[in-house]
Design a protein around this motif. Structure first.
Motif, mmCIF file in Angstrom:
data_model
loop_
_atom_site.group_PDB
_atom_site.id
_atom_site.type_symbol
_atom_site.label_atom_id
_atom_site.label_comp_id
_atom_site.label_asym_id
_atom_site.label_seq_id
_atom_site.Cartn_x
_atom_site.Cartn_y
_atom_site.Cartn_z
ATOM 1 N N ASN A 87 16.211 -58.630 110.447
ATOM 2 C CA ASN A 87 15.549 -58.111 109.258
ATOM 3 C C ASN A 87 14.690 -56.886 109.564
ATOM 4 O OD1 ASN A 87 16.510 -60.213 107.517
ATOM 5 N ND2 ASN A 87 14.973 -61.583 108.398
ATOM 6 N N GLY A 88 14.671 -56.469 110.829
ATOM 7 C CA GLY A 88 13.870 -55.320 111.226
ATOM 8 C C GLY A 88 12.405 -55.654 111.448
ATOM 9 N N SER A 89 12.068 -56.942 111.596
ATOM 10 C CA SER A 89 10.685 -57.365 111.815
ATOM 11 C C SER A 89 10.400 -57.514 113.302
ATOM 12 C CB SER A 89 10.418 -58.700 111.111
ATOM 13 O OG SER A 89 10.630 -58.591 109.718
ATOM 14 N N ALA A 90 9.216 -57.089 113.731
ATOM 15 C CA ALA A 90 8.805 -57.250 115.121
ATOM 16 C C ALA A 90 8.463 -58.708 115.370
ATOM 17 C CB ALA A 90 7.601 -56.365 115.421
ATOM 18 N N VAL A 91 9.202 -59.350 116.269
ATOM 19 C CA VAL A 91 9.037 -60.773 116.531
ATOM 20 C C VAL A 91 8.336 -61.027 117.860
ATOM 21 C CG1 VAL A 91 10.283 -62.938 116.901
ATOM 22 C CG2 VAL A 91 11.044 -61.359 115.125
ATOM 23 N N LEU A 92 8.674 -60.249 118.867
ATOM 24 C CA LEU A 92 8.103 -60.430 120.200
ATOM 25 C C LEU A 92 7.653 -59.089 120.759
ATOM 26 C CD1 LEU A 92 10.649 -62.883 121.880
ATOM 27 C CD2 LEU A 92 8.242 -63.365 121.493
ATOM 28 N N CYS A 93 6.526 -59.097 121.440
ATOM 29 C CA CYS A 93 6.042 -57.906 122.142
ATOM 30 C C CYS A 93 5.509 -58.328 123.491
ATOM 31 C CB CYS A 93 4.940 -57.209 121.341
ATOM 32 S SG CYS A 93 4.216 -55.766 122.185
ATOM 33 N N ARG A 94 5.949 -57.640 124.529
ATOM 34 C CA ARG A 94 5.444 -57.892 125.871
ATOM 35 C C ARG A 94 5.003 -56.560 126.469
ATOM 36 N NH1 ARG A 94 5.235 -62.190 124.100
ATOM 37 N NH2 ARG A 94 6.001 -64.172 124.951
ATOM 38 N N ALA B 87 19.583 -48.060 109.108
ATOM 39 C CA ALA B 87 18.674 -46.934 109.327
ATOM 40 C C ALA B 87 17.252 -47.248 108.873
ATOM 41 C CB ALA B 87 19.200 -45.695 108.603
ATOM 42 N N GLU B 88 17.114 -48.063 107.816
ATOM 43 C CA GLU B 88 15.771 -48.348 107.306
ATOM 44 C C GLU B 88 14.920 -49.157 108.287
ATOM 45 O OE1 GLU B 88 18.691 -51.159 105.105
ATOM 46 O OE2 GLU B 88 18.592 -49.035 105.674
ATOM 47 N N HIS B 89 15.558 -49.803 109.259
ATOM 48 C CA HIS B 89 14.795 -50.562 110.244
ATOM 49 C C HIS B 89 13.990 -49.669 111.183
ATOM 50 C CE1 HIS B 89 17.354 -54.498 109.964
ATOM 51 N NE2 HIS B 89 16.790 -54.159 108.827
ATOM 52 N N PHE B 90 14.273 -48.375 111.183
ATOM 53 C CA PHE B 90 13.565 -47.450 112.066
ATOM 54 C C PHE B 90 12.461 -46.676 111.358
ATOM 55 C CE2 PHE B 90 17.870 -47.886 113.908
ATOM 56 C CZ PHE B 90 17.508 -48.499 115.097
ATOM 57 N N ARG B 91 12.315 -46.886 110.063
ATOM 58 C CA ARG B 91 11.259 -46.191 109.334
ATOM 59 C C ARG B 91 9.901 -46.778 109.706
ATOM 60 N NH1 ARG B 91 14.825 -46.646 104.067
ATOM 61 N NH2 ARG B 91 16.226 -44.881 104.387
ATOM 62 N N GLY B 92 8.978 -45.906 110.085
ATOM 63 C CA GLY B 92 7.656 -46.370 110.491
ATOM 64 C C GLY B 92 7.670 -47.188 111.765
ATOM 65 N N LEU B 93 8.692 -46.984 112.608
ATOM 66 C CA LEU B 93 8.839 -47.814 113.806
ATOM 67 C C LEU B 93 7.663 -47.653 114.756
ATOM 68 C CD1 LEU B 93 10.703 -49.757 115.381
ATOM 69 C CD2 LEU B 93 11.703 -47.744 116.490
ATOM 70 N N ARG B 94 7.245 -46.425 114.996
ATOM 71 C CA ARG B 94 6.148 -46.201 115.937
ATOM 72 C C ARG B 94 4.850 -46.849 115.451
ATOM 73 N NH1 ARG B 94 6.879 -42.115 119.863
ATOM 74 N NH2 ARG B 94 8.986 -41.222 119.813
ATOM 75 N N GLU B 95 4.599 -46.819 114.167
ATOM 76 C CA GLU B 95 3.401 -47.440 113.620
ATOM 77 C C GLU B 95 3.468 -48.962 113.780
ATOM 78 O OE1 GLU B 95 3.786 -43.445 112.170
ATOM 79 O OE2 GLU B 95 5.202 -45.134 112.092
ATOM 80 N N ARG B 96 4.636 -49.541 113.575
ATOM 81 C CA ARG B 96 4.780 -50.993 113.732
ATOM 82 C C ARG B 96 4.648 -51.402 115.196
ATOM 83 N NH1 ARG B 96 10.160 -52.607 111.511
ATOM 84 N NH2 ARG B 96 10.728 -50.403 111.463
ATOM 85 N N ILE B 97 5.123 -50.548 116.100
ATOM 86 C CA ILE B 97 4.958 -50.822 117.530
ATOM 87 C C ILE B 97 3.480 -50.798 117.897
ATOM 88 C CG2 ILE B 97 5.364 -49.881 119.838
ATOM 89 C CD1 ILE B 97 8.097 -48.928 118.816
ATOM 90 N N GLU B 98 2.756 -49.822 117.379
ATOM 91 C CA GLU B 98 1.333 -49.715 117.677
ATOM 92 C C GLU B 98 0.576 -50.945 117.181
ATOM 93 O OE1 GLU B 98 -2.421 -46.641 116.904
ATOM 94 O OE2 GLU B 98 -0.392 -46.125 116.249
ATOM 95 N N GLU B 99 0.957 -51.481 116.036
ATOM 96 C CA GLU B 99 0.314 -52.684 115.509
ATOM 97 C C GLU B 99 0.569 -53.886 116.415
ATOM 98 O OE1 GLU B 99 1.740 -53.300 111.583
ATOM 99 O OE2 GLU B 99 0.780 -51.507 110.742
ATOM 100 N N ALA B 100 1.778 -53.971 116.983
ATOM 101 C CA ALA B 100 2.141 -55.126 117.800
ATOM 102 C C ALA B 100 1.600 -55.038 119.213
ATOM 103 C CB ALA B 100 3.667 -55.275 117.833
ATOM 104 N N GLN B 101 1.335 -53.817 119.692
ATOM 105 C CA GLN B 101 0.908 -53.630 121.083
ATOM 106 C C GLN B 101 -0.601 -53.832 121.180
ATOM 107 O OE1 GLN B 101 2.341 -50.003 122.844
ATOM 108 N NE2 GLN B 101 1.733 -50.615 124.915
ATOM 109 N N ILE B 102 -1.005 -55.086 121.229
ATOM 110 C CA ILE B 102 -2.427 -55.445 121.162
ATOM 111 C C ILE B 102 -3.189 -54.971 122.393
ATOM 112 C CG2 ILE B 102 -4.039 -57.376 121.015
ATOM 113 C CD1 ILE B 102 -1.876 -58.868 119.442
ATOM 114 N N MET B 103 -2.678 -55.268 123.592
ATOM 115 C CA MET B 103 -3.395 -54.886 124.808
ATOM 116 C C MET B 103 -3.441 -53.376 124.981
ATOM 117 S SD MET B 103 -2.521 -57.719 127.732
ATOM 118 C CE MET B 103 -0.757 -57.395 127.780
#
Length: 275
Positions: free
Chosen positions: A182-189, A150-166
């Motif tokens: 580990n719940g870390s964002a590794v790839l974003c497309r 469950a802890e992997h979803f805490r702050g998920l939207r904020e982490r997505i926003e950081e990864a979504q550069i374009m």
């Protein structure tokens, strides 16, 4: 097979080849308004051929095209895995790109046979059957995967926003992301099309030899049935969406043992599959 890649390299590399967003002129709906500049997402027409056979033309964001080709080929059942893709050659034009893809003889024979079936049924009253088979295909049942903590979803939207550069610079872009065990964002497309974004991610994961059954994938778009098809064909363990799934989507996730989780904007994550 490894299930993680170096995070810092991949997140920066994900957008290294991305074109700069286009700047366009606009004015607000006011007769006295001055002209301003807005940064908007880019898109091009992409034509794909397999062994010289025209297959599809679609509008895509002009970044990570080879990732898209690999993911599209696997998620649309044109090849069984990316080892059947022998070569990808891209020809770039002003507002378009031609992708000439070389695939194995087995995959090409199956593709041509499928196209012959489509042509043969188009005038005999059976085209609806073929269309239904494409909309509701026979897919393999996945091996069950454990749910992410469950802890992997805490702050998920904020982490997505950081990864979504374009997306941060231009908007109008969907994203698909891979989070490791580990719940870390590794790839974003990212792409103007939600299907395209997921195909790009699938292609990048397969090329990086990431175990798709581990970790979880997040889509920022609506979770439609087509995305379930792609997730099952790519052998995902867990698919997470920021928008609510449909009832049919849930049924298919349950049937194929795909973990399906919805993360609402203000409420706790909801597990729809397994139950």
């Amino acid at each position: 097979m490894p299930n993680q890649v170096d995070q810092s390299w991949e997140l920066s590399d994900a957008n290294a080849s991305a074109p700069n967003p286009m700047s366009v002129t606009y004015r607000e709906y006011d007769t006295d308004a001055s002209f301003s500049q807005a940064v908007l997402a880019s898109e091009i027409a992409l034509a794909i051929t397999y062994n010289g056979l025209n297959q599809a033309v679609m509008m895509v964001s002009p970044s990570n095209i080879e990732d898209f080709i690999r993911g599209f080929s696997v998620s649309n059942d044109i090849v069984e895995d990316i080892n059947e893709i022998y070569d990808i050659r891209l020809s770039h034009f002003d507002q378009a790109c031609q992708a000439d893809v070389q695939i194995s003889n087995r995959a090409f024979w199956a593709l041509k046979n499928h196209r012959r079936q489509l042509a043969g049924t188009s005038g005999c009253g059976l085209c609806g059957v073929e269309a239904l088979e494409q909309a509701l295909p026979l897919l393999n049942i996945l091996e069950s995967a454990p749910l992410p903590p469950a802890e992997h979803f805490r702050g998920l939207r904020e982490r997505i926003e950081e990864a979504q550069i374009m997306g941060k610079s231009s908007g109008a872009l969907h994203a698909a992301l891979y989070f490791d065990t580990n719940g870390s964002a590794v790839l974003c497309r990212e792409d103007i099309g939600r299907h395209n974004a997921l195909d790009k991610l699938i292609g990048a994961m397969l090329q990086a030899q990431i175990d798709t059954h581990c970790g979880f994938v997040v889509v920022t778009s609506r979770c439609s049935l087509e995305l379930i098809h792609k997730a099952v064909r790519a052998k995902f363990g867990t698919l997470v969406s920021l928008s609510a799934p449909t009832a049919l989507t849930v049924r298919w996730a349950l049937k194929h043992r795909l973990n399906l989780i919805h993360v609402p904007h203000r409420n706790a994550p909801r597990i729809y599959s397994p139950i």
